[in-house]
Design an enzyme around this catalytic site. Structure first.
Site, PDB file in Angstrom:
ATOM      1  CG  HIS A 227       1.070   5.309  24.901  1.00  0.00           C
ATOM      2  ND1 HIS A 227      -0.253   5.621  25.180  1.00  0.00           N
ATOM      3  CD2 HIS A 227       1.576   4.753  26.036  1.00  0.00           C
ATOM      4  CE1 HIS A 227      -0.528   5.288  26.439  1.00  0.00           C
ATOM      5  NE2 HIS A 227       0.561   4.749  26.976  1.00  0.00           N
ATOM      6  CG  ASP A 229       3.019   2.334  29.166  1.00  0.00           C
ATOM      7  OD1 ASP A 229       2.425   1.667  30.048  1.00  0.00           O
ATOM      8  OD2 ASP A 229       2.511   3.282  28.552  1.00  0.00           O
ATOM      9  CG  HIS A 283      -1.655   1.081  26.404  1.00  0.00           C
ATOM     10  ND1 HIS A 283      -0.348   0.617  26.191  1.00  0.00           N
ATOM     11  CD2 HIS A 283      -1.555   1.994  27.389  1.00  0.00           C
ATOM     12  CE1 HIS A 283       0.467   1.219  27.027  1.00  0.00           C
ATOM     13  NE2 HIS A 283      -0.231   2.069  27.763  1.00  0.00           N
ATOM     14  NE  ARG A 293     -10.375   5.586  32.866  1.00  0.00           N
ATOM     15  CZ  ARG A 293      -9.151   5.388  32.380  1.00  0.00           C
ATOM     16  NH1 ARG A 293      -8.558   6.325  31.671  1.00  0.00           N
ATOM     17  NH2 ARG A 293      -8.511   4.254  32.632  1.00  0.00           N
TER      18      ARG A 293
HETATM   19  C1  LIG Z   1       8.430   7.659  30.316  1.00  0.00           C
HETATM   20  C2  LIG Z   1       7.165   8.087  30.127  1.00  0.00           C
HETATM   21  C3  LIG Z   1       6.745   9.026  29.059  1.00  0.00           C
HETATM   22  C4  LIG Z   1       5.200   9.027  29.205  1.00  0.00           C
HETATM   23  C5  LIG Z   1       5.013   8.776  30.686  1.00  0.00           C
HETATM   24  C6  LIG Z   1       5.984   7.650  30.928  1.00  0.00           C
HETATM   25  C7  LIG Z   1       5.396   6.344  30.311  1.00  0.00           C
HETATM   26  C8  LIG Z   1       4.307   6.616  29.273  1.00  0.00           C
HETATM   27  C9  LIG Z   1       4.607   7.851  28.390  1.00  0.00           C
HETATM   28  C10 LIG Z   1       3.368   8.460  27.667  1.00  0.00           C
HETATM   29  C11 LIG Z   1       2.130   8.398  28.587  1.00  0.00           C
HETATM   30  C12 LIG Z   1       3.036   7.765  26.342  1.00  0.00           C
HETATM   31  C13 LIG Z   1       1.988   8.587  25.545  1.00  0.00           C
HETATM   32  C14 LIG Z   1       2.509  10.014  25.274  1.00  0.00           C
HETATM   33  C15 LIG Z   1       2.884  10.772  26.571  1.00  0.00           C
HETATM   34  C16 LIG Z   1       3.532  12.110  26.156  1.00  0.00           C
HETATM   35  C17 LIG Z   1       1.618  11.139  27.369  1.00  0.00           C
HETATM   36  O1  LIG Z   1       0.511  11.220  26.776  1.00  0.00           O
HETATM   37  O2  LIG Z   1       1.706  11.393  28.586  1.00  0.00           O
HETATM   38  C18 LIG Z   1       3.888   9.880  27.353  1.00  0.00           C
HETATM   39  C19 LIG Z   1       4.477  10.310  28.704  1.00  0.00           C
HETATM   40  C20 LIG Z   1       5.402  11.549  28.634  1.00  0.00           C
HETATM   41  O3  LIG Z   1       6.265  11.647  27.721  1.00  0.00           O
HETATM   42  O4  LIG Z   1       5.230  12.427  29.523  1.00  0.00           O
HETATM   43  O1  LIG Z   2      -5.292   6.254  31.936  1.00  0.00           O
HETATM   44  C1  LIG Z   2      -5.205   5.142  31.391  1.00  0.00           C
HETATM   45  O2  LIG Z   2      -6.068   4.253  31.527  1.00  0.00           O
HETATM   46  C2  LIG Z   2      -3.986   4.816  30.538  1.00  0.00           C
HETATM   47  C3  LIG Z   2      -2.860   5.795  30.771  1.00  0.00           C
HETATM   48  C4  LIG Z   2      -1.581   5.329  30.108  1.00  0.00           C
HETATM   49  O3  LIG Z   2      -1.556   4.440  29.279  1.00  0.00           O
HETATM   50  C5  LIG Z   2      -0.310   5.962  30.504  1.00  0.00           C
HETATM   51  O4  LIG Z   2      -0.355   6.946  31.295  1.00  0.00           O
HETATM   52  O5  LIG Z   2       0.754   5.449  30.010  1.00  0.00           O
HETATM   53 FE   LIG Z   3       0.493   3.785  28.829  1.00  0.00          FE
END
Ligand SMILES: C=C1C[C@]23C[C@H]1CC[C@H]2[C@]1(C)CCC[C@@](C)(C(=O)O)[C@H]1[C@@H]3C(=O)O
Ligand SMILES: O=C(O)CCC(=O)C(=O)O
Ligand SMILES: [Fe+2]
Length: 364
Positions: A227, A229, A283, A293
């Site tokens: 993704h 951010d 990333h 972790r």
């Molecule tokens: C605004 C946000 C949505 C998420 C948390 C923050 C910034 C990063 C986003 C996220 C981490 C991107 C990957 C997918 C996601 C669903 C996750 O894995 O947590 C995303 C977060 C979210 O929507 O809760």
């Molecule tokens: O845990 C990590 O190193 C990356 C997490 C991340 O990219 C996020 O929470 O948006």
């Molecule tokens: Fe991220």
């Protein structure tokens, strides 16, 4: 994003030693972790040197950060002024929380349509490509001196008062650090040094704890999927386990753990605000079979109603507007209700904005 009929309950204490991985956690072949990824060379920025006004240190910091942000949007910050005990306590408090039984953690269960609270994976949001992680997220509003501790007390009770006070303080520390980094980015961009700092002063940000349990099939799963951010600036502190990877020139690279520094990356909203001068880059987080972790992440976000419009110095014939005007509030809603943040969030968002222009204007 219709939730699954019977969501799996991701109980980290059970799943961490399970070899039979539910198929929802197995990622498509093209997104599975790669073996032996090379390390990404990321500059370590001497923030204190920049802030001291020393001309040599300032020039070096601005040069290094400008190169990194134009290429892959990641850099490390040292000499940041945050006492190491704060990062240590951040991980200790997180470990204490995530080691609690699931029903304890679920007292702060993230509600549908909410961006905050506890989530064990996102099995009620998605049904495939599920992240192998638990998260605890708080809303932080700059100037509100108890928003985090109030939330913790309301959701988790008095016995977690110290926990709530700590992350209130941690969030305030990250907000102040973010504004210092914004001064550096204003300088490196060659615009008014205060412009970005002023834009984010009344920030309305997200404080998130990511906990990645051990996984017995780390080659099939991902802690956090690929993704970018959607937020503005991410200030991430890794523990010493490692797992953060960045995609540069089409190849995944690892960012080695270094608990003395913060990992900083540009998000979509800041990429749009800089008219694409600085990049929001793909990333992910991989998991392993030996150690859990934890990453502690502060997502800097502007006031939800502020219109994201680049300064005129960053718009010219060579750099026409890259994205339409939008507010962070609309983009956040989009990622929570319409489109899971992935590699193409801003493109999908721009298309959605155009298709729903009349509806969005009414919502403003
Ligand atoms: C605004 C946000 C949505 C998420 C948390 C923050 C910034 C990063 C986003 C996220 C981490 C991107 C990957 C997918 C996601 C669903 C996750 O894995 O947590 C995303 C977060 C979210 O929507 O809760
Ligand atoms: O845990 C990590 O190193 C990356 C997490 C991340 O990219 C996020 O929470 O948006
Ligand atoms: Fe991220």
């Amino acid at each position: 994003m219709a939730p699954p009929q019977e969501p799996i309950v991701f109980d980290a204490n059970l799943f961490q030693d399970q070899t039979d991985i539910p198929k929802g956690f197995i990622w498509p072949d093209h997104e599975k972790p790669s073996l032996n990824v090379p390390e990404l060379s990321v500059p370590i920025i001497d923030l204190g040197g920049f802030l001291s006004g020393d001309p040599v240190a300032s020039l070096e910091a601005a040069k290094l950060v400008d190169e990194a942000c134009q290429k892959h949007g990641f850099f490390l910050v040292a000499n940041h002024g945050v006492d190491f005990s704060i990062m240590e306590n951040g991980h200790n408090f997180a470990d204490t929380f995530f080691s609690k039984p699931l029903d304890e953690k679920r007292k702060a269960q993230r509600q549908v349509g909410q961006n905050y609270g506890y989530a064990s994976s996102f099995t009620t949001r998605f049904s495939t490509s599920l992240p192998w992680k638990e998260t605890l997220s708080f809303r932080f509003v700059d100037g509100n001196s108890s928003i985090v501790e109030d939330y913790v007390e309301e959701k988790m009770g008095q016995d977690l008062q110290e926990f709530g006070k700590f992350y209130q303080q941690y969030s305030e520390t990250m907000s102040a650090l973010a504004l210092k980094i914004m001064e550096l980015l204003g300088t490196s961009l060659g615009i008014d040094r205060e412009f970005l700092k002023d834009f984010y002063t009344r920030n309305d940000s997200i404080m998130r704890l990511n906990h990645y349990p051990r996984c017995q099939k780390p080659d099939l799963c991902l802690g956090t999927g690929p993704h970018v951010d959607p937020t503005s600036l991410t200030i991430l502190h890794q523990d010493n386990v490692g797992g953060l990877e960045v995609c540069v020139d089409g190849e995944w690279h690892s960012i080695s753990p270094n608990p003395q520094v913060f990992v900083i990356n540009i998000g979509d909203t800041l990429m749009a605000l800089t008219n694409c001068r600085y990049k929001s880059v793909l990333h992910r987080a991989v998991v392993n079979s030996d150690k859990p972790r934890t990453s502690i992440v502060f997502f800097l976000c502007p006031d939800k109603e502020k219109m994201v419009i680049p300064p005129k110095e960053l718009i010219d014939a060579e750099h026409p507007r890259a994205y339409p005007d939008f507010t962070w509030g609309t983009l956040l809603r989009f990622t929570q209700e319409q489109h899971r943040a992935d590699a193409n969030t801003l493109e999908a968002f721009s298309k959605w904005l155009a298709e729903n222009a009349s509806t969005n204007e009414k919502d403003e």
